[in-house]
Design a protein around this motif. Sequence first.
Motif, PDB file in Angstrom:
ATOM      1  N   ASP A  78       0.793  -1.231   0.000  1.00 12.87           N
ATOM      2  CA  ASP A  78       0.000   0.000   0.000  1.00 12.87           C
ATOM      3  C   ASP A  78       0.824   1.278   0.000  1.00 12.87           C
ATOM      4  O   ASP A  78       0.298   2.361   0.268  1.00 12.87           O
ATOM      5  CB  ASP A  78      -0.953   0.005   1.207  1.00 12.87           C
ATOM      6  N   ALA A  79       2.112   1.176  -0.304  1.00 11.45           N
ATOM      7  CA  ALA A  79       2.922   2.396  -0.440  1.00 11.45           C
ATOM      8  C   ALA A  79       2.403   3.233  -1.598  1.00 11.45           C
ATOM      9  O   ALA A  79       1.738   2.731  -2.508  1.00 11.45           O
ATOM     10  CB  ALA A  79       4.389   2.028  -0.669  1.00 11.45           C
ATOM     11  N   THR A  80       2.691   4.526  -1.586  1.00 11.42           N
ATOM     12  CA  THR A  80       2.251   5.401  -2.668  1.00 11.42           C
ATOM     13  C   THR A  80       3.010   5.072  -3.949  1.00 11.42           C
ATOM     14  O   THR A  80       4.073   4.429  -3.920  1.00 11.42           O
ATOM     15  CB  THR A  80       2.478   6.867  -2.324  1.00 11.42           C
ATOM     16  N   ASP A  81       2.477   5.515  -5.067  1.00  7.21           N
ATOM     17  CA  ASP A  81       3.150   5.261  -6.339  1.00  7.21           C
ATOM     18  C   ASP A  81       4.546   5.888  -6.358  1.00  7.21           C
ATOM     19  O   ASP A  81       5.488   5.299  -6.900  1.00  7.21           O
ATOM     20  CB  ASP A  81       2.303   5.804  -7.495  1.00  7.21           C
ATOM     21  N   TRP A  82       4.679   7.082  -5.778  1.00  7.17           N
ATOM     22  CA  TRP A  82       6.006   7.693  -5.732  1.00  7.17           C
ATOM     23  C   TRP A  82       6.953   6.852  -4.882  1.00  7.17           C
ATOM     24  O   TRP A  82       8.107   6.613  -5.261  1.00  7.17           O
ATOM     25  CB  TRP A  82       5.954   9.120  -5.188  1.00  7.17           C
ATOM     26  N   GLU A  83       6.511   6.372  -3.741  1.00  6.81           N
ATOM     27  CA  GLU A  83       7.376   5.574  -2.878  1.00  6.81           C
ATOM     28  C   GLU A  83       7.819   4.293  -3.575  1.00  6.81           C
ATOM     29  O   GLU A  83       8.982   3.873  -3.454  1.00  6.81           O
ATOM     30  CB  GLU A  83       6.652   5.241  -1.578  1.00  6.81           C
ATOM     31  N   LYS A  84       6.926   3.676  -4.309  1.00  5.51           N
ATOM     32  CA  LYS A  84       7.292   2.466  -5.044  1.00  5.51           C
ATOM     33  C   LYS A  84       8.316   2.774  -6.133  1.00  5.51           C
ATOM     34  O   LYS A  84       9.300   2.038  -6.321  1.00  5.51           O
ATOM     35  CB  LYS A  84       6.047   1.816  -5.651  1.00  5.51           C
ATOM     36  N   PHE A  85       8.107   3.865  -6.852  1.00  5.09           N
ATOM     37  CA  PHE A  85       9.068   4.243  -7.890  1.00  5.09           C
ATOM     38  C   PHE A  85      10.432   4.552  -7.273  1.00  5.09           C
ATOM     39  O   PHE A  85      11.481   4.156  -7.814  1.00  5.09           O
ATOM     40  CB  PHE A  85       8.564   5.454  -8.669  1.00  5.09           C
ATOM     41  N   GLU A  86      10.434   5.242  -6.181  1.00  3.58           N
ATOM     42  CA  GLU A  86      11.697   5.594  -5.518  1.00  3.58           C
ATOM     43  C   GLU A  86      12.467   4.329  -5.134  1.00  3.58           C
ATOM     44  O   GLU A  86      13.696   4.252  -5.323  1.00  3.58           O
ATOM     45  CB  GLU A  86      11.424   6.445  -4.293  1.00  3.58           C
ATOM     46  N   LYS A  87      11.765   3.332  -4.607  1.00  6.01           N
ATOM     47  CA  LYS A  87      12.438   2.088  -4.225  1.00  6.01           C
ATOM     48  C   LYS A  87      12.949   1.337  -5.456  1.00  6.01           C
ATOM     49  O   LYS A  87      14.011   0.696  -5.413  1.00  6.01           O
ATOM     50  CB  LYS A  87      11.475   1.205  -3.435  1.00  6.01           C
ATOM     51  N   TRP A  88      12.197   1.416  -6.562  1.00  9.60           N
ATOM     52  CA  TRP A  88      12.699   0.808  -7.792  1.00  9.60           C
ATOM     53  C   TRP A  88      13.940   1.550  -8.269  1.00  9.60           C
ATOM     54  O   TRP A  88      14.939   0.914  -8.662  1.00  9.60           O
ATOM     55  CB  TRP A  88      11.630   0.795  -8.875  1.00  9.60           C
ATOM     56  N   ALA A  89      13.915   2.867  -8.227  1.00 11.10           N
ATOM     57  CA  ALA A  89      15.077   3.651  -8.653  1.00 11.10           C
ATOM     58  C   ALA A  89      16.307   3.319  -7.813  1.00 11.10           C
ATOM     59  O   ALA A  89      17.428   3.235  -8.330  1.00 11.10           O
ATOM     60  CB  ALA A  89      14.756   5.138  -8.566  1.00 11.10           C
ATOM     61  N   GLU A  90      16.116   3.120  -6.518  1.00 15.59           N
ATOM     62  CA  GLU A  90      17.228   2.755  -5.649  1.00 15.59           C
ATOM     63  C   GLU A  90      17.769   1.367  -5.982  1.00 15.59           C
ATOM     64  O   GLU A  90      18.947   1.076  -5.789  1.00 15.59           O
ATOM     65  CB  GLU A  90      16.776   2.790  -4.184  1.00 15.59           C
ATOM     66  N   THR A  91      16.900   0.507  -6.515  1.00 16.86           N
ATOM     67  CA  THR A  91      17.293  -0.861  -6.852  1.00 16.86           C
ATOM     68  C   THR A  91      18.040  -0.939  -8.165  1.00 16.86           C
ATOM     69  O   THR A  91      18.934  -1.789  -8.337  1.00 16.86           O
ATOM     70  CB  THR A  91      16.033  -1.755  -6.916  1.00 16.86           C
ATOM     71  N   VAL A  92      17.720  -0.050  -9.115  1.00 19.42           N
ATOM     72  CA  VAL A  92      18.248  -0.164 -10.475  1.00 19.42           C
ATOM     73  C   VAL A  92      19.775  -0.290 -10.522  1.00 19.42           C
ATOM     74  O   VAL A  92      20.296  -1.167 -11.248  1.00 19.42           O
ATOM     75  CB  VAL A  92      17.749   1.005 -11.349  1.00 19.42           C
ATOM     76  N   PRO A  93      20.561   0.522  -9.794  1.00 18.45           N
ATOM     77  CA  PRO A  93      22.015   0.344  -9.887  1.00 18.45           C
ATOM     78  C   PRO A  93      22.486  -1.051  -9.474  1.00 18.45           C
ATOM     79  O   PRO A  93      23.544  -1.506  -9.926  1.00 18.45           O
ATOM     80  CB  PRO A  93      22.556   1.408  -8.924  1.00 18.45           C
ATOM     81  N   TYR A  94      21.715  -1.708  -8.650  1.00 19.38           N
ATOM     82  CA  TYR A  94      22.080  -3.045  -8.193  1.00 19.38           C
ATOM     83  C   TYR A  94      21.682  -4.137  -9.190  1.00 19.38           C
ATOM     84  O   TYR A  94      22.001  -5.307  -8.975  1.00 19.38           O
ATOM     85  CB  TYR A  94      21.426  -3.323  -6.828  1.00 19.38           C
ATOM     86  N   THR A  95      21.005  -3.752 -10.272  1.00 22.20           N
ATOM     87  CA  THR A  95      20.632  -4.723 -11.305  1.00 22.20           C
ATOM     88  C   THR A  95      21.678  -4.823 -12.413  1.00 22.20           C
ATOM     89  O   THR A  95      21.420  -5.442 -13.451  1.00 22.20           O
ATOM     90  CB  THR A  95      19.272  -4.369 -11.951  1.00 22.20           C
ATOM     91  N   VAL A  96      22.856  -4.243 -12.216  1.00 22.83           N
ATOM     92  CA  VAL A  96      23.919  -4.316 -13.223  1.00 22.83           C
ATOM     93  C   VAL A  96      24.152  -5.774 -13.636  1.00 22.83           C
ATOM     94  O   VAL A  96      24.246  -6.666 -12.795  1.00 22.83           O
ATOM     95  CB  VAL A  96      25.214  -3.694 -12.670  1.00 22.83           C
ATOM     96  N   ARG A  97      24.164  -6.008 -14.921  1.00 25.80           N
ATOM     97  CA  ARG A  97      24.324  -7.311 -15.593  1.00 25.80           C
ATOM     98  C   ARG A  97      23.062  -8.147 -15.574  1.00 25.80           C
ATOM     99  O   ARG A  97      23.034  -9.232 -16.159  1.00 25.80           O
ATOM    100  CB  ARG A  97      25.513  -8.116 -15.054  1.00 25.80           C
ATOM    101  N   ASN A  98      22.023  -7.674 -14.939  1.00 26.40           N
ATOM    102  CA  ASN A  98      20.700  -8.256 -15.112  1.00 26.40           C
ATOM    103  C   ASN A  98      20.064  -7.552 -16.307  1.00 26.40           C
ATOM    104  O   ASN A  98      20.288  -6.347 -16.495  1.00 26.40           O
ATOM    105  CB  ASN A  98      19.874  -8.020 -13.839  1.00 26.40           C
ATOM    106  N   PRO A  99      19.284  -8.252 -17.141  1.00 29.50           N
ATOM    107  CA  PRO A  99      18.683  -7.572 -18.295  1.00 29.50           C
ATOM    108  C   PRO A  99      17.820  -6.374 -17.907  1.00 29.50           C
ATOM    109  O   PRO A  99      17.605  -5.471 -18.724  1.00 29.50           O
ATOM    110  CB  PRO A  99      17.849  -8.664 -18.973  1.00 29.50           C
ATOM    111  N   LEU A 100      17.334  -6.338 -16.676  1.00 29.76           N
ATOM    112  CA  LEU A 100      16.533  -5.199 -16.242  1.00 29.76           C
ATOM    113  C   LEU A 100      17.299  -3.890 -16.351  1.00 29.76           C
ATOM    114  O   LEU A 100      16.695  -2.836 -16.587  1.00 29.76           O
ATOM    115  CB  LEU A 100      16.070  -5.401 -14.790  1.00 29.76           C
ATOM    116  N   TYR A 101      18.602  -3.935 -16.187  1.00 30.24           N
ATOM    117  CA  TYR A 101      19.388  -2.700 -16.284  1.00 30.24           C
ATOM    118  C   TYR A 101      19.328  -2.149 -17.702  1.00 30.24           C
ATOM    119  O   TYR A 101      19.121  -0.945 -17.908  1.00 30.24           O
ATOM    120  CB  TYR A 101      20.832  -2.964 -15.872  1.00 30.24           C
ATOM    121  N   HIS A 102      19.486  -3.024 -18.683  1.00 28.79           N
ATOM    122  CA  HIS A 102      19.376  -2.592 -20.079  1.00 28.79           C
ATOM    123  C   HIS A 102      17.950  -2.165 -20.411  1.00 28.79           C
ATOM    124  O   HIS A 102      17.728  -1.106 -20.998  1.00 28.79           O
ATOM    125  CB  HIS A 102      19.796  -3.729 -21.016  1.00 28.79           C
TER     126      HIS A 102
END
Length: 481
Positions: A78-102
Motif C-alpha cells: 500500500d505504499a504510494t506510487d512515488w514511494e514504489k518508484f523511488e524504491k525501484w530507482a534505488e534498486t536499479v544500480p544493483y541490477t547491473v548485468r541483469n537484463p533489467l538494467y538494459h
Amino acid sequence: MTPFLSDDFLLHTETARQLYHFHAAPQPIIDYHCHLPPDQIAQNRQFENITQIWLYGDHYKWRAMRANGVNERFVTGDATDWEKFEKWAETVPYTVRNPLYHWTHLELRRYFGITELLNKTSARRIYDQCNALLQTPAYSVQGLLTKMNVKVVCTTDDPADSLEHHQAIANQGFSTQILPTFRPDKAMTPEAADYRQYLDKLGAAAGVNIQSYKDLQDALRQRHDFFAAQGGRLSDHGLEQLYAADYTEEEVAVIFDKARNEQLLSTLEVEQFKSAMLIFLAELDWQKGWTQQFHLGALRNTNARALRQLGPDTGWDSIGDFTQAQALSRFLDRLDSQDKLAKTILYNLNPADNDVFATLIGDFQDGSVAGKMQFGSGWWFLDQKDGMEKQLNALSNMGLLSRFVGMLTDSRSFLSFPRHEYFRRILCNLLGRDVENGELPAEELPWLGQLVENISYGNARDYFGFTPAAAPASTGELAAS
C-alpha cells in the motif's frame, strides 16, 4: 571506451551495425504473444504516472526489488506510487548485468527521451519528467503502440472471455491490429478445486449447458469459432510439460463426469484427460489453419506463503526441470500420423532443453509450410542477451534460422517493446561477427540484410497470415538468394 546505450549498442562490428541500422531498425513490430490488457487498449487508457504503467504487475522488477531487500509494502503493498518508484530507482544500480538494467534505460530513452541513469538521486526528476509526458495524448496506450510502430498485437485470452474489448477496438479503427489468442488452460484442469465453476462460466459464454465431455467439446468448439470470427489465429498453452497418455473417448467421458461431480481423480486419469484435450484442441487449430503455441517448463508458485498472501503471477515462479522430449514427440506424432498437425511453436524455459526442442521440430517439418515447426524465441527467464544468443545458436545449428518468426514481448507492460530492438541488435551482432570472422561470406551481405528483415518482421507476417500496412522499404540493397 564505448558509451553506454549508444546508437551502436550491442553492435560490435561494422557489418552488425549495417545490418541493424539499414535492415532491422526500420521494420515494424508484430508482437504475436503478449499479455497486454485489451480493456486498457479499448479505453485508450492514460496512465497517471510512470509507476502505474511500469511497475504494476511487473514481476521481473518485483523479484529484483525483493532481492535488494525492499519491503513488500513498496513492491505490491500500500505504499504510494512515488514511494514504489523511488524504491525501484534505488534498486536499479544493483541490477547491473541483469537484463533489467538494459531494459530500464532503453525504455526511458525510447519512450521518454531520458538519457540520465536512473538511481536514487535522479529518481524525482525522472519521475516528474515521465509523468508530465504521460499526461499528453501521444502517451495514451494507443499512442504508445503507434509510437513504437507496432502493427499487430496478439493478446492472451480465456475461451470464456467475451472479447468485447477486441470488438470495441476494431470498431474504433485503431491502426494497430489487436487480435485475441485462444488460451484454454483452465478447461484442461479437472483436478482444480474450482473446475466445476469454470465449466459453468465457459458454458454461459458458449450458450452450452456443460454436463458431459461432449458438451465441453461443443462449448470449446463454439468459442474457438468465435475467436476466429474476431480475427484470432493462434492458440497458446502454458504447461509444465506435454501429456501423451493413452486413452479412449469412453474413458475420458467417465473422467469428465467424475470431475464435474467433484470426485477425486487419480494421476493417470488427470494425464489421460489432459492428453485427450490437447489432441482435441490441436485438431481445432489444424482445421482452421491456426498456429498452436506451447510454453513449457515453468515451475509455478513455489513459495506457498507468498502464494497465500499475494496470489499467483506475483513473482514466485522459476525454471523447472521437467522431462520434455518423449511426451512431446508422442503428442506431435499422434497429430502428424493423422495429417492433423498444425503450425506449431515450441518455447522452453529450461535452457538445457534448447537442443532438444531445436532438433524435435525438425522431426515434423513436412514441406507444406516454410518453417512450419518453430523453436520459439527465448522466453521469460531466457529473454535476455545470453538466452537469446543460445536460442539463436541452437536454432542455427539444428534448423533454419532464416525461417524463424522472431521476437515477442510476452509482457503485460505497454513499455516493453524495446525488447524487440534488443533482440534485433543481438541477432545482427551474431551475423555481423560471423561475416567479420570469415564464417559467412561478405558478398552475401544483401541476402543477410533480407534475412534480418524477414526475422524482424516479414517471416511473422507471412507465417501467421497478417495483413498490416506494408513495412517500409529498406534503405539497403536487397537481393534474393
